[in-house]
Design a protein around this motif. Structure first.
Motif, PDB file in Angstrom:
ATOM      1  N   ARG A 188       0.830  -1.212   0.000  1.00 39.76           N
ATOM      2  CA  ARG A 188       0.000   0.000   0.000  1.00 39.76           C
ATOM      3  C   ARG A 188       0.863   1.260   0.000  1.00 39.76           C
ATOM      4  O   ARG A 188       0.584   2.220  -0.726  1.00 39.76           O
ATOM      5  N   ALA A 231       1.396   9.460  -5.869  1.00 31.54           N
ATOM      6  CA  ALA A 231       1.605  10.846  -5.404  1.00 31.54           C
ATOM      7  C   ALA A 231       2.354  11.689  -6.406  1.00 31.54           C
ATOM      8  O   ALA A 231       3.002  11.293  -7.282  1.00 31.54           O
ATOM      9  N   ARG A 237       2.362   1.730  -3.431  1.00 32.66           N
ATOM     10  CA  ARG A 237       1.311   2.169  -4.346  1.00 32.66           C
ATOM     11  C   ARG A 237       1.024   3.653  -4.148  1.00 32.66           C
ATOM     12  O   ARG A 237       0.958   4.425  -5.111  1.00 32.66           O
ATOM     13  N   ASP A 238       0.863   4.066  -2.900  1.00 29.04           N
ATOM     14  CA  ASP A 238       0.551   5.460  -2.606  1.00 29.04           C
ATOM     15  C   ASP A 238       1.668   6.387  -3.034  1.00 29.04           C
ATOM     16  O   ASP A 238       1.424   7.491  -3.529  1.00 29.04           O
ATOM     17  N   LYS A 239       2.911   5.939  -2.883  1.00 28.90           N
ATOM     18  CA  LYS A 239       4.052   6.747  -3.287  1.00 28.90           C
ATOM     19  C   LYS A 239       4.085   6.917  -4.811  1.00 28.90           C
ATOM     20  O   LYS A 239       4.403   7.997  -5.315  1.00 28.90           O
TER      21      LYS A 239
END
Length: 164
Positions: free
Chosen positions: A156, A164, A159-161
């Motif tokens: 997660r 962004a 993925r978020d990085k």
């Protein structure tokens, strides 16, 4: 990135003197496949997983070896024997093991990290040769539990990085 950025700080735990029935209730209540085992001072002393509990209920080996020939027997035939009462074993085992202590079934060789541990070390633990490491407790310098990192937490975060 460090462990503190990946970890979940609201950790569900069990105690070494909890019994197997208590652990089953937690597994039913929460969507986790394992819990850190902590002592009275929140120090990590082990991990108990669904697999540890399932192992309590596996039937003993039901293989029968029949010697062939004259002594000394140098060859055997192997047959799988399934007694008709084997279906009752699970219920009997559940009753027999329900009050067994978590300390009797937990794994004590626990891989841990600190909040300052680099993400690469966490990745090495979660993707290493030991397939039983699915989560890594995060402990302070005194060994007290401050968080936990599961494989999905790392995925997660990456993925978020990327998003962004």
């Amino acid at each position: 990135m460090q462990a503190r950025e990946l970890m979940e700080s609201d950790v569900k735990t069990v105690a070494p003197d909890d019994d197997v029935a208590d652990a089953f209730k937690k597994f039913a209540r929460y969507p986790f496949s394992g819990f850190p085992v902590v002592d009275e001072e929140d120090r990590v002393v082990g991990v108990v997983t669904e697999s540890d509990l399932v192992d309590l209920f596996e039937p003993d080996d039901e293989t029968l070896w029949i010697p062939i020939g004259l002594p000394p027997f140098v060859d055997t035939l192997t047959y799988q024997v399934k007694a008709p009462w084997a279906d009752l074993d699970l219920g009997v085992d559940m009753v027999r093991n329900a009050d067994r202590l978590i300390s009797d079934v937990m794994s004590t060789d626990v891989a841990t990290v600190t909040p300052d541990t680099d993400v690469d070390e966490v990745l090495d633990l979660l993707s290493g040769d030991d397939p039983n490491i699915n989560r890594v407790p995060v402990v302070d310098d005194d060994g007290r539990l401050v968080g936990i990192i599961a494989r999905q937490d790392v995925i997660r975060a990456f993925r978020d990085k990327r998003l962004a």
